[in-house]
Scaffold this motif. Structure first.
Motif, PDB file in Angstrom:
ATOM      1  N   VAL A   1       0.852  -1.187   0.000  1.00 44.91           N
ATOM      2  CA  VAL A   1       0.000   0.000   0.000  1.00 44.91           C
ATOM      3  C   VAL A   1       0.891   1.240   0.000  1.00 44.91           C
ATOM      4  N   PHE A   2       0.652   2.138  -0.949  1.00 41.86           N
ATOM      5  CA  PHE A   2       1.452   3.359  -1.058  1.00 41.86           C
ATOM      6  C   PHE A   2       0.884   4.450  -0.162  1.00 41.86           C
ATOM      7  N   ASP A   3       1.770   5.116   0.595  1.00 36.59           N
ATOM      8  CA  ASP A   3       1.402   6.259   1.439  1.00 36.59           C
ATOM      9  C   ASP A   3       2.059   7.495   0.838  1.00 36.59           C
TER      10      ASP A   3
ATOM     11  N   VAL B   1       6.255   6.255   0.628  1.00 39.44           N
ATOM     12  CA  VAL B   1       6.737   4.908   0.937  1.00 39.44           C
ATOM     13  C   VAL B   1       5.614   3.924   0.641  1.00 39.44           C
ATOM     14  N   THR B   2       5.969   2.776   0.086  1.00 38.52           N
ATOM     15  CA  THR B   2       5.011   1.691  -0.070  1.00 38.52           C
ATOM     16  C   THR B   2       5.215   0.710   1.078  1.00 38.52           C
ATOM     17  N   TYR B   3       4.183   0.572   1.903  1.00 41.38           N
ATOM     18  CA  TYR B   3       4.226  -0.307   3.067  1.00 41.38           C
ATOM     19  C   TYR B   3       3.553  -1.648   2.749  1.00 41.38           C
ATOM     20  N   LEU B   4       3.844  -2.630   3.605  1.00 43.82           N
ATOM     21  CA  LEU B   4       3.150  -3.922   3.591  1.00 43.82           C
ATOM     22  C   LEU B   4       3.370  -4.708   2.306  1.00 43.82           C
TER      23      LEU B   4
ATOM     24  N   THR C   1      -5.490   1.419  12.139  1.00 45.46           N
ATOM     25  CA  THR C   1      -4.339   1.639  13.013  1.00 45.46           C
ATOM     26  C   THR C   1      -3.437   0.415  13.040  1.00 45.46           C
ATOM     27  N   SER C   2      -4.039  -0.771  13.055  1.00 49.42           N
ATOM     28  CA  SER C   2      -3.254  -2.005  13.077  1.00 49.42           C
ATOM     29  C   SER C   2      -2.438  -2.159  11.803  1.00 49.42           C
ATOM     30  N   LEU C   3      -3.046  -1.889  10.668  1.00 47.59           N
ATOM     31  CA  LEU C   3      -2.313  -1.982   9.408  1.00 47.59           C
ATOM     32  C   LEU C   3      -1.197  -0.946   9.333  1.00 47.59           C
ATOM     33  N   ASP C   4      -1.464   0.262   9.812  1.00 49.98           N
ATOM     34  CA  ASP C   4      -0.419   1.290   9.872  1.00 49.98           C
ATOM     35  C   ASP C   4       0.763   0.798  10.701  1.00 49.98           C
TER      36      ASP C   4
END
Length: 314
Positions: A66-68, A73-76, A296-299
């Motif tokens: 997932v892109f922020d 940054v692309t997370y996960l 929040t958990s995914l963050d």
């Protein structure tokens, strides 16, 4: 079709892994502990894990992550973290002590598999079980986000209620210290329990203090690189964004305040486990509390493993 209301429900559409012998190789295991029989007031948190999973389907993602755009940054991504949903610990109806014992066994199994347990509650009593599961692990510090101290010794002879997890954890030899962030208002703690927390050496930063000094300053007393377990009570958030909980306390954190705290935790420490507790869907017909817990958990998971990847590159 890849829609949030289609298909089997797992946390953020990540693979289900009902056979815990196959957990090896996963970085994070999502475990539900759906009990609320240790609650001293309103019940309903037994439905929390299912509601959080349901809400998380809205944030489902694939191997590309997932892109922020705020961080660029692309997370996960699959390269940084593999998440599996292992279902729920066994619950023995109306028997809190046995249910907590099975929760402890479940967390031990995940630790033996070398995965990071991310636990969805359930009332806050589950932290006593999850922390007990770490007894054979190296020592750690607890970072505790909550509207209350949760340092009650006993109430009406009960020593394992949802107001006692930090008190019971303080008695465990593998717990090096406890930091509680966000307590507020009258009845957050009794004088007796406040003095006991002070005597133990708990580090406490009220919500006003955290707002004044910021997330990083609120964690500066914990040595960088410390092993930490994070326990998040949803009543740490303001009830305007998290009404679905047992013991509401007004004036809580915003989403971004908690996001900043958890990002600072991920940047500074080695996170070895997390629980997110006290989501009570019956008190929130809108579902925003479960959605907040899922987001929040995914963050947080994204931050933990992105920071681990950055440290490996350094």
């Amino acid at each position: 079709m890849d829609l949030p209301f289609v298909g089997l429900v797992t946390f953020a559409r990540q693979p289900a892994c009902p056979d815990w012998n196959l957990v090896d190789g996963a970085d994070v295991a999502i475990l539900g502990v759906p009990i609320d029989t240790a609650s001293s007031y309103r019940v309903g948190t037994r439905f929390g894990p299912r509601a959080i999973r349901e809400a998380s389907m809205f944030h489902g993602f694939g191997p590309e992550g997932v892109f922020d755009f705020e961080d660029e940054v692309t997370y996960l991504t699959r390269d940084e973290v593999q998440i599996v949903d292992v279902g729920d610990a066994d619950v023995i109806y109306a028997d809190t002590r046995r249910s907590l014992a099975t929760a402890e066994q479940a967390v031990r199994a995940l630790l033996d598999a070398g995965t990071l347990p991310y636990i969805l509650g359930g009332d806050h009593s589950i932290t006593m079980a999850t922390m007990s599961a770490y007894s054979e692990q190296p020592p750690m510090h607890i970072v505790h986000l909550d509207a209350h101290f949760d340092f009650i010794d006993e109430r009406n002879g009960i020593r394992w209620g949802h107001g006692s997890p930090m008190r019971r954890s303080s008695e465990m030899s593998h717990v090096k210290g406890i930091t509680t962030l966000g307590p507020r208002n009258m009845a957050a703690v009794s004088r007796k329990d406040w003095e006991a927390a002070q005597a133990y050496g708990s580090h406490v930063a009220s919500l006003r203090k955290v707002r004044m000094q910021g997330a990083e300053a609120s964690l500066r007393h914990i040595p960088a690189g410390e092993r930490v377990y994070v326990s998040i009570d949803v009543d740490a958030f303001d009830p305007s964004i998290a009404p679905g909980t047992a013991t509401i306390s007004h004036g809580g954190f915003s989403y971004y305040e908690v996001k900043d705290i958890l990002r600072a935790v991920a940047q500074r420490f080695e996170v070895v486990g997390v629980d997110f507790v006290e989501v009570s869907p019956p008190y929130d017909p809108s579902g925003i509390t479960a959605l907040l817990a899922a987001r929040t958990s995914l963050d947080f998971i994204g931050s933990i493993f992105h920071e681990r990847a950055q440290r490996r590159k350094a």
